[in-house]
Design a protein around this motif. Sequence first.
Motif, PDB file in Angstrom:
ATOM      1  N   MET A  61      24.654  20.062  -5.049  1.00 37.96           N
ATOM      2  CA  MET A  61      25.616  20.330  -6.105  1.00 37.96           C
ATOM      3  C   MET A  61      25.826  19.111  -7.008  1.00 37.96           C
ATOM      4  SD  MET A  61      26.916  23.449  -6.012  1.00 37.96           S
ATOM      5  CE  MET A  61      26.766  24.821  -4.932  1.00 37.96           C
ATOM      6  N   TRP A  62      25.530  17.918  -6.501  1.00 35.03           N
ATOM      7  CA  TRP A  62      25.735  16.710  -7.315  1.00 35.03           C
ATOM      8  C   TRP A  62      24.973  16.785  -8.627  1.00 35.03           C
ATOM      9  CZ3 TRP A  62      29.437  13.351  -7.204  1.00 35.03           C
ATOM     10  CH2 TRP A  62      30.093  13.090  -6.011  1.00 35.03           C
ATOM     11  N   GLN A  63      23.776  17.382  -8.595  1.00 35.02           N
ATOM     12  CA  GLN A  63      22.965  17.471  -9.807  1.00 35.02           C
ATOM     13  C   GLN A  63      23.601  18.380 -10.854  1.00 35.02           C
ATOM     14  OE1 GLN A  63      21.768  18.147  -6.721  1.00 35.02           O
ATOM     15  NE2 GLN A  63      20.637  16.280  -6.317  1.00 35.02           N
ATOM     16  N   ARG A  64      24.490  19.255 -10.451  1.00 33.15           N
ATOM     17  CA  ARG A  64      25.122  20.200 -11.369  1.00 33.15           C
ATOM     18  C   ARG A  64      26.423  19.668 -11.982  1.00 33.15           C
ATOM     19  NH1 ARG A  64      24.951  25.627  -7.988  1.00 33.15           N
ATOM     20  NH2 ARG A  64      25.891  26.489  -9.876  1.00 33.15           N
ATOM     21  N   ILE A  65      26.852  18.492 -11.542  1.00 29.94           N
ATOM     22  CA  ILE A  65      28.070  17.904 -12.097  1.00 29.94           C
ATOM     23  C   ILE A  65      27.723  17.227 -13.421  1.00 29.94           C
ATOM     24  CG2 ILE A  65      29.872  16.163 -11.750  1.00 29.94           C
ATOM     25  CD1 ILE A  65      29.588  16.776  -8.720  1.00 29.94           C
ATOM     26  N   PRO A  66      28.419  17.607 -14.502  1.00 31.06           N
ATOM     27  CA  PRO A  66      28.107  17.028 -15.810  1.00 31.06           C
ATOM     28  C   PRO A  66      28.276  15.510 -15.837  1.00 31.06           C
ATOM     29  CG  PRO A  66      29.606  18.898 -16.043  1.00 31.06           C
ATOM     30  CD  PRO A  66      29.504  18.587 -14.582  1.00 31.06           C
ATOM     31  N   SER A  67      27.394  14.825 -16.558  1.00 35.78           N
ATOM     32  CA  SER A  67      27.556  13.380 -16.683  1.00 35.78           C
ATOM     33  C   SER A  67      28.862  13.112 -17.415  1.00 35.78           C
ATOM     34  CB  SER A  67      26.374  12.763 -17.434  1.00 35.78           C
ATOM     35  OG  SER A  67      26.357  13.231 -18.761  1.00 35.78           O
ATOM     36  N   GLY A  68      29.510  12.058 -17.067  1.00 37.59           N
ATOM     37  CA  GLY A  68      30.792  11.721 -17.673  1.00 37.59           C
ATOM     38  C   GLY A  68      31.982  12.283 -16.912  1.00 37.59           C
ATOM     39  N   THR A  69      31.737  13.147 -15.915  1.00 43.31           N
ATOM     40  CA  THR A  69      32.833  13.679 -15.110  1.00 43.31           C
ATOM     41  C   THR A  69      33.438  12.557 -14.281  1.00 43.31           C
ATOM     42  OG1 THR A  69      31.958  15.911 -15.010  1.00 43.31           O
ATOM     43  CG2 THR A  69      33.401  15.253 -13.212  1.00 43.31           C
ATOM     44  N   ARG A  70      34.774  12.448 -14.346  1.00 41.55           N
ATOM     45  CA  ARG A  70      35.485  11.417 -13.596  1.00 41.55           C
ATOM     46  C   ARG A  70      36.538  12.009 -12.660  1.00 41.55           C
ATOM     47  NH1 ARG A  70      34.072   6.676 -14.797  1.00 41.55           N
ATOM     48  NH2 ARG A  70      35.967   5.588 -14.177  1.00 41.55           N
ATOM     49  N   GLN A  71      36.636  13.341 -12.644  1.00 36.30           N
ATOM     50  CA  GLN A  71      37.551  14.026 -11.726  1.00 36.30           C
ATOM     51  C   GLN A  71      36.847  15.254 -11.160  1.00 36.30           C
ATOM     52  OE1 GLN A  71      40.890  14.689 -14.441  1.00 36.30           O
ATOM     53  NE2 GLN A  71      42.115  13.206 -13.273  1.00 36.30           N
ATOM     54  N   ILE A  72      36.865  15.358  -9.827  1.00 33.60           N
ATOM     55  CA  ILE A  72      36.276  16.501  -9.130  1.00 33.60           C
ATOM     56  C   ILE A  72      37.324  17.104  -8.216  1.00 33.60           C
ATOM     57  CG2 ILE A  72      34.552  17.278  -7.464  1.00 33.60           C
ATOM     58  CD1 ILE A  72      32.720  15.032  -8.445  1.00 33.60           C
ATOM     59  N   VAL A  73      37.546  18.403  -8.380  1.00 36.70           N
ATOM     60  CA  VAL A  73      38.356  19.167  -7.444  1.00 36.70           C
ATOM     61  C   VAL A  73      37.347  19.841  -6.520  1.00 36.70           C
ATOM     62  CG1 VAL A  73      39.958  21.087  -7.171  1.00 36.70           C
ATOM     63  CG2 VAL A  73      40.181  19.542  -9.144  1.00 36.70           C
ATOM     64  N   ALA A  74      37.306  19.422  -5.270  1.00 36.91           N
ATOM     65  CA  ALA A  74      36.364  19.991  -4.308  1.00 36.91           C
ATOM     66  C   ALA A  74      37.110  20.981  -3.426  1.00 36.91           C
ATOM     67  CB  ALA A  74      35.745  18.891  -3.458  1.00 36.91           C
ATOM     68  N   VAL A  75      36.568  22.184  -3.299  1.00 40.73           N
ATOM     69  CA  VAL A  75      37.151  23.198  -2.432  1.00 40.73           C
ATOM     70  C   VAL A  75      36.096  23.534  -1.387  1.00 40.73           C
ATOM     71  CG1 VAL A  75      38.239  25.451  -2.278  1.00 40.73           C
ATOM     72  CG2 VAL A  75      38.485  24.104  -4.383  1.00 40.73           C
ATOM     73  N   TYR A  76      36.399  23.172  -0.133  1.00 46.12           N
ATOM     74  CA  TYR A  76      35.466  23.361   0.976  1.00 46.12           C
ATOM     75  C   TYR A  76      35.934  24.522   1.829  1.00 46.12           C
ATOM     76  CZ  TYR A  76      34.508  18.440  -0.109  1.00 46.12           C
ATOM     77  OH  TYR A  76      34.213  17.268  -0.743  1.00 46.12           O
ATOM     78  N   GLY A  77      35.179  25.615   1.848  1.00 42.94           N
ATOM     79  CA  GLY A  77      35.515  26.746   2.706  1.00 42.94           C
ATOM     80  C   GLY A  77      34.973  26.544   4.102  1.00 42.94           C
ATOM     81  N   VAL A 114      34.132  21.885  -7.717  1.00 43.58           N
ATOM     82  CA  VAL A 114      32.941  22.150  -6.914  1.00 43.58           C
ATOM     83  C   VAL A 114      33.456  22.951  -5.735  1.00 43.58           C
ATOM     84  CG1 VAL A 114      31.088  21.144  -5.532  1.00 43.58           C
ATOM     85  CG2 VAL A 114      31.889  19.964  -7.592  1.00 43.58           C
ATOM     86  N   MET A 115      33.007  24.206  -5.605  1.00 46.04           N
ATOM     87  CA  MET A 115      33.624  25.041  -4.579  1.00 46.04           C
ATOM     88  C   MET A 115      32.620  25.940  -3.887  1.00 46.04           C
ATOM     89  SD  MET A 115      35.931  27.457  -7.024  1.00 46.04           S
ATOM     90  CE  MET A 115      35.242  28.841  -7.917  1.00 46.04           C
ATOM     91  N   GLY A 116      32.913  26.178  -2.612  1.00 45.10           N
ATOM     92  CA  GLY A 116      32.079  27.057  -1.813  1.00 45.10           C
ATOM     93  C   GLY A 116      32.261  26.776  -0.341  1.00 45.10           C
ATOM     94  N   ASP A 117      31.614  27.585   0.470  1.00 48.17           N
ATOM     95  CA  ASP A 117      31.621  27.336   1.904  1.00 48.17           C
ATOM     96  C   ASP A 117      30.722  26.139   2.186  1.00 48.17           C
ATOM     97  OD1 ASP A 117      28.813  28.698   3.001  1.00 48.17           O
ATOM     98  OD2 ASP A 117      29.640  29.631   1.195  1.00 48.17           O
ATOM     99  N   LYS A 118      30.977  25.474   3.295  1.00 48.56           N
ATOM    100  CA  LYS A 118      30.273  24.233   3.604  1.00 48.56           C
ATOM    101  C   LYS A 118      28.753  24.396   3.640  1.00 48.56           C
ATOM    102  CE  LYS A 118      34.122  22.140   6.069  1.00 48.56           C
ATOM    103  NZ  LYS A 118      34.636  21.699   7.360  1.00 48.56           N
ATOM    104  N   THR A 119      28.266  25.519   4.157  1.00 44.10           N
ATOM    105  CA  THR A 119      26.817  25.735   4.246  1.00 44.10           C
ATOM    106  C   THR A 119      26.190  25.799   2.857  1.00 44.10           C
ATOM    107  OG1 THR A 119      27.056  26.897   6.353  1.00 44.10           O
ATOM    108  CG2 THR A 119      25.018  27.272   5.120  1.00 44.10           C
ATOM    109  N   ASN A 120      26.782  26.581   1.942  1.00 40.89           N
ATOM    110  CA  ASN A 120      26.222  26.693   0.597  1.00 40.89           C
ATOM    111  C   ASN A 120      26.386  25.399  -0.193  1.00 40.89           C
ATOM    112  OD1 ASN A 120      24.970  29.304   0.023  1.00 40.89           O
ATOM    113  ND2 ASN A 120      26.956  30.147   0.586  1.00 40.89           N
ATOM    114  N   LEU A 121      27.430  24.650   0.060  1.00 38.50           N
ATOM    115  CA  LEU A 121      27.608  23.385  -0.653  1.00 38.50           C
ATOM    116  C   LEU A 121      26.562  22.350  -0.228  1.00 38.50           C
ATOM    117  CD1 LEU A 121      31.488  22.989  -0.772  1.00 38.50           C
ATOM    118  CD2 LEU A 121      29.959  23.566  -2.653  1.00 38.50           C
ATOM    119  N   ARG A 122      26.118  22.416   1.030  1.00 39.96           N
ATOM    120  CA  ARG A 122      25.101  21.468   1.517  1.00 39.96           C
ATOM    121  C   ARG A 122      23.703  21.829   1.028  1.00 39.96           C
ATOM    122  NH1 ARG A 122      27.520  22.221   6.842  1.00 39.96           N
ATOM    123  NH2 ARG A 122      29.196  20.710   7.005  1.00 39.96           N
ATOM    124  N   ALA A 123      23.497  23.110   0.702  1.00 44.24           N
ATOM    125  CA  ALA A 123      22.158  23.595   0.326  1.00 44.24           C
ATOM    126  C   ALA A 123      21.666  22.957  -0.968  1.00 44.24           C
ATOM    127  CB  ALA A 123      22.168  25.094   0.187  1.00 44.24           C
TER     128      ALA A 123
END
Length: 184
Positions: free
Chosen positions: A1-17, A175-184
């Motif tokens: 998912m790191w590759q999908r974070i826009p450059s210049g982003t300085r705040q991430i709300v992570a939701v881990y299911g 950045v949100m999803g269940d832990k398995t999909n977030l690791r993929a």
Amino acid sequence: MWQRIPSGTRQIVAVYGEGENSPDSTLVLYEKQGNSWQENGSWPAHNGKRGWSTHHREGDERTPVGVFTLSDAGGLLDDPGAKLPYTQDEEAFETPYYWDENHWHDFDYVIAINYNRVPGTRPDDPTRPLGQKKGGGIWLHLDHGDGTLGCVSVPGSAMRYLLRTLDPESRPVVVMGDKTNLRA
């Protein structure tokens, strides 16, 4: 998912299911300080009643997995000092009268998750760029103690903190999803 974070982003709300079919999750706010990310708050949260989906559809009671920008906020209540553009509207954010009393305050405060919506519009704007079948109206909102229809819900203290902290200049994303999909 790191590759999908826009450059210049300085705040991430992570939701881990906890699991693909679980409505239980944790929300963590990260802010970039220098070259490193620092945790700046963590709260219990809920996602869709039926868990998560990598192929979200209208009415599936699952929360879409992915990285989405955050650009607009609103709610029934007056602006608590939000940095994101805030729309206060008692009619637009009122829950239906037939909903259980536990849900009557869900939309006191909301932050629109830019899944199948037009950024820069009111959170309740019904426009669906990917079509109605892909669903929409996915928000961060106040928690009512169990799973949602597809949104992410958090305690009131967390919503007020996020509204006062998320800054458009920091290009916030969720950045949100269940832990398995977030690791993929």
